[in-house]
Design a protein around this motif. Structure first.
Motif, PDB file in Angstrom:
ATOM      1  N   ARG A 137       0.829  -1.200   0.000  1.00 16.90           N
ATOM      2  CA  ARG A 137       0.000   0.000   0.000  1.00 16.90           C
ATOM      3  C   ARG A 137       0.866   1.254   0.000  1.00 16.90           C
ATOM      4  NH1 ARG A 137      -2.320  -1.086   4.246  1.00 16.90           N
ATOM      5  NH2 ARG A 137      -4.101  -2.201   3.378  1.00 16.90           N
ATOM      6  N   LEU A 138       1.926   1.235   0.805  1.00 18.98           N
ATOM      7  CA  LEU A 138       2.814   2.390   0.861  1.00 18.98           C
ATOM      8  C   LEU A 138       3.560   2.582  -0.463  1.00 18.98           C
ATOM      9  CD1 LEU A 138       4.252   2.015   4.474  1.00 18.98           C
ATOM     10  CD2 LEU A 138       2.712   3.794   3.658  1.00 18.98           C
ATOM     11  N   ARG A 139       3.985   1.485  -1.053  1.00 17.38           N
ATOM     12  CA  ARG A 139       4.686   1.578  -2.339  1.00 17.38           C
ATOM     13  C   ARG A 139       3.782   2.143  -3.427  1.00 17.38           C
ATOM     14  NH1 ARG A 139       7.668  -4.336  -2.179  1.00 17.38           N
ATOM     15  NH2 ARG A 139       9.411  -3.739  -0.818  1.00 17.38           N
ATOM     16  N   ALA A 140       2.482   1.852  -3.282  1.00 13.13           N
ATOM     17  CA  ALA A 140       1.531   2.337  -4.276  1.00 13.13           C
ATOM     18  C   ALA A 140       1.059   3.762  -3.987  1.00 13.13           C
ATOM     19  CB  ALA A 140       0.333   1.397  -4.340  1.00 13.13           C
ATOM     20  N   GLY A 141       1.637   4.371  -2.961  1.00 11.62           N
ATOM     21  CA  GLY A 141       1.275   5.745  -2.632  1.00 11.62           C
ATOM     22  C   GLY A 141       0.164   5.873  -1.625  1.00 11.62           C
ATOM     23  N   GLY A 142      -0.241   4.763  -1.010  1.00  8.92           N
ATOM     24  CA  GLY A 142      -1.282   4.820   0.017  1.00  8.92           C
ATOM     25  C   GLY A 142      -0.780   5.492   1.284  1.00  8.92           C
ATOM     26  N   GLN A 143      -1.708   5.882   2.121  1.00  6.67           N
ATOM     27  CA  GLN A 143      -1.371   6.594   3.343  1.00  6.67           C
ATOM     28  C   GLN A 143      -1.549   5.687   4.559  1.00  6.67           C
ATOM     29  OE1 GLN A 143      -0.132   9.793   3.375  1.00  6.67           O
ATOM     30  NE2 GLN A 143      -0.119   9.472   1.152  1.00  6.67           N
ATOM     31  N   GLY A 144      -0.665   5.880   5.553  1.00  2.56           N
ATOM     32  CA  GLY A 144      -0.840   5.215   6.842  1.00  2.56           C
ATOM     33  C   GLY A 144      -0.504   3.744   6.801  1.00  2.56           C
ATOM     34  N   ARG A 145      -0.640   3.119   7.956  1.00  2.00           N
ATOM     35  CA  ARG A 145      -0.397   1.685   8.095  1.00  2.00           C
ATOM     36  C   ARG A 145      -1.578   1.061   8.823  1.00  2.00           C
ATOM     37  NH1 ARG A 145       5.432  -0.287   8.389  1.00  2.00           N
ATOM     38  NH2 ARG A 145       6.597   1.227   7.167  1.00  2.00           N
ATOM     39  N   PRO A 146      -2.687   0.894   8.170  1.00  2.00           N
ATOM     40  CA  PRO A 146      -3.891   0.441   8.870  1.00  2.00           C
ATOM     41  C   PRO A 146      -3.762  -0.929   9.501  1.00  2.00           C
ATOM     42  CG  PRO A 146      -4.205   0.434   6.479  1.00  2.00           C
ATOM     43  CD  PRO A 146      -2.934   1.158   6.748  1.00  2.00           C
ATOM     44  N   ASN A 147      -3.092  -1.871   8.842  1.00  2.00           N
ATOM     45  CA  ASN A 147      -2.942  -3.186   9.451  1.00  2.00           C
ATOM     46  C   ASN A 147      -2.104  -3.104  10.719  1.00  2.00           C
ATOM     47  OD1 ASN A 147      -4.439  -4.679   7.583  1.00  2.00           O
ATOM     48  ND2 ASN A 147      -2.709  -4.834   6.184  1.00  2.00           N
TER      49      ASN A 147
END
Length: 433
Positions: free
Chosen positions: A64-74
């Protein structure tokens, strides 16, 4: 409630809830909490709880982070749910002695959730909790082979200089895990070990790493990173390979200096900041004679005269204090979030010590004026949860004969029910166990 029952609840347990049954035989009640069948924290069915599921959640966050997503929900879900479940058990259950032992041994083998957030809860559940009344060697092996400890103390990147990986020159030997196991977890400098022993033990542990991308999703031994040849630690020679590390840990677990160190820490925690030598000698002897049986040592501990007299000999660390307050107010499970915030505010964040030595265990480390002011402020805020409770009744229920007449008189003169309750919760006797 007689004096011995009161002491059992506050010194060995985590404080009474007013509705808790009063044990007729406090020692037998404490013994019963060494049963390994007692339940652990209640986790939601859909929470990643074993290592494969936790590592898959980690991989999802990474993608998710690599794809530009925000935060670490898991990560946030896993670590927060684990922490709140552990605090809920402490706040609501009638097994405070066992929970105190879990916290004691987790602090002895401290890791910091800031460094290993996904793994801190699993580490406490699987490497610490099952072994608190078992054999120390089993706990030591479980701890050192757990991904949380291997990652926290940087052994995952430790490579033997003469191993195939070391010959390629990418990484070198890391002594962190070896040094802390010797210094903090087992024999201590009193055993006379030197830098040569630290280095040799670090070489023993080369190749001990973590596999998070595929099976076995956890501990893995990597032969190509392991230093070849025999190694000598504290005069004992160990063979190469994974088995050499296992043998070295078993050797350290049964070393007389380890037994003395563990005895001293147990007596300091349950008896006095300055451990009485005769009490240490008794627990040391039990550990030596039983080959590190922690259950036997704990049963001997609760039978020490010094563990009961004088009462209130120990100062409550913030964790003890927060849980005791919540229990005194019969806080429900959902109050665990307030307890978590209290631990942060009072300087003992759950599973997050500043160093591998863990949190301190003496009054001088926790009783500074600023820290005491913070306790009063936090207690006054939390006392709103006790609205409608009679302060004197709470004092009688949770402290019994340990409560001083001066505290009851001060509470009776308070300007409000909330202030009266705050006076009880911040009284000198409530700060001690």
């Amino acid at each position: 409630m007689d004096l011995k029952a009161a002491i059992a609840a506050v010194r060995f347990g985590q404080g009474r809830r007013p509705g808790d049954p009063i044990p007729a035989d406090p020692v037998a009640w404490l013994d019963s909490q060494l049963d390994p069948a007692l339940p652990g924290p209640a986790l939601p069915e859909d929470l990643p709880r074993d290592l494969p599921a936790i590592y898959r959640a980690f991989a999802e966050d990474t993608e998710r982070l690599r794809a530009g997503g925000q935060g670490r929900p898991n990560q946030g879900l896993i670590v927060r749910t684990e922490m709140l479940a552990a605090l809920t058990l402490e706040i609501t259950a009638n097994q405070g002695f066992r929970e105190r032992l879990v916290a004691f041994w987790a602090n002895h083998f401290a890791v910091a959730r800031a460094r290993v957030p996904y793994l801190a809860g699993h580490y406490t559940r699987e490497a610490i909790r099952p072994h608190v009344a078992g054999r120390f060697e089993d706990m030591l092996l479980a701890v050192v082979r757990h991904p949380a400890m291997l990652a926290y103390l940087d052994n995952t990147g430790s490579v033997g200089p003469n191993s195939p990986a070391g010959q390629r020159g990418r990484r070198g030997l890391n002594e962190n895990l070896a040094r802390e196991v010797l210094e903090l977890h087992t024999v201590t400098p009193a055993s006379g070990y030197g830098q040569a022993d630290v280095r040799a033990f670090a070489e023993v542990l080369t190749g001990w790493g973590v596999e998070g991308a595929r099976e076995p999703y956890g501990f893995v031994f990597r032969p190509n990173a392991h230093e070849p040849g025999e190694k000598t630690v504290l005069g004992r020679t160990f063979p190469p390979g994974e088995q050499g590390g296992i043998e070295a840990l078993r050797f350290l677990a049964h070393h007389d200096s380890t037994y003395r160190h563990l005895a001293t820490k147990l007596v300091r925690h349950f008896v006095a900041d300055e451990p009485p030598p005769e009490a240490v000698a008794t627990i040391h002897g039990v550990l030596r004679d039983t080959r590190g049986d922690l259950g036997a040592a704990t049963r001997a501990l609760v039978r020490l005269d010094a563990a009961w007299d004088p009462p209130l000999a120990k100062f409550r660390a913030p964790h003890d204090f927060v849980v005791a307050v919540m229990r005194a107010l019969e806080a429900p499970a959902e109050a665990a979030d307030r307890a978590f915030g209290g631990l942060q505010y009072l300087g003992q964040p759950l599973w997050n010590p500043a160093a591998p030595i863990g949190f301190p265990d003496t009054a001088r480390d926790w009783a500074a004026p600023e820290a005491m002011v913070r306790r009063i402020e936090w207690s006054n805020g939390i006392a709103t949860r006790g609205a409608g409770r009679d302060a004197a009744a709470v004092a009688e229920a949770v402290l019994g004969p340990l409560c001083r007449p001066e505290t009851l008189r001060a509470a009776a003169r308070a300007g409000s029910a909330r202030d009266a309750l705050t006076l009880v919760l911040t009284s000198p006797e409530f700060h001690r166990r």
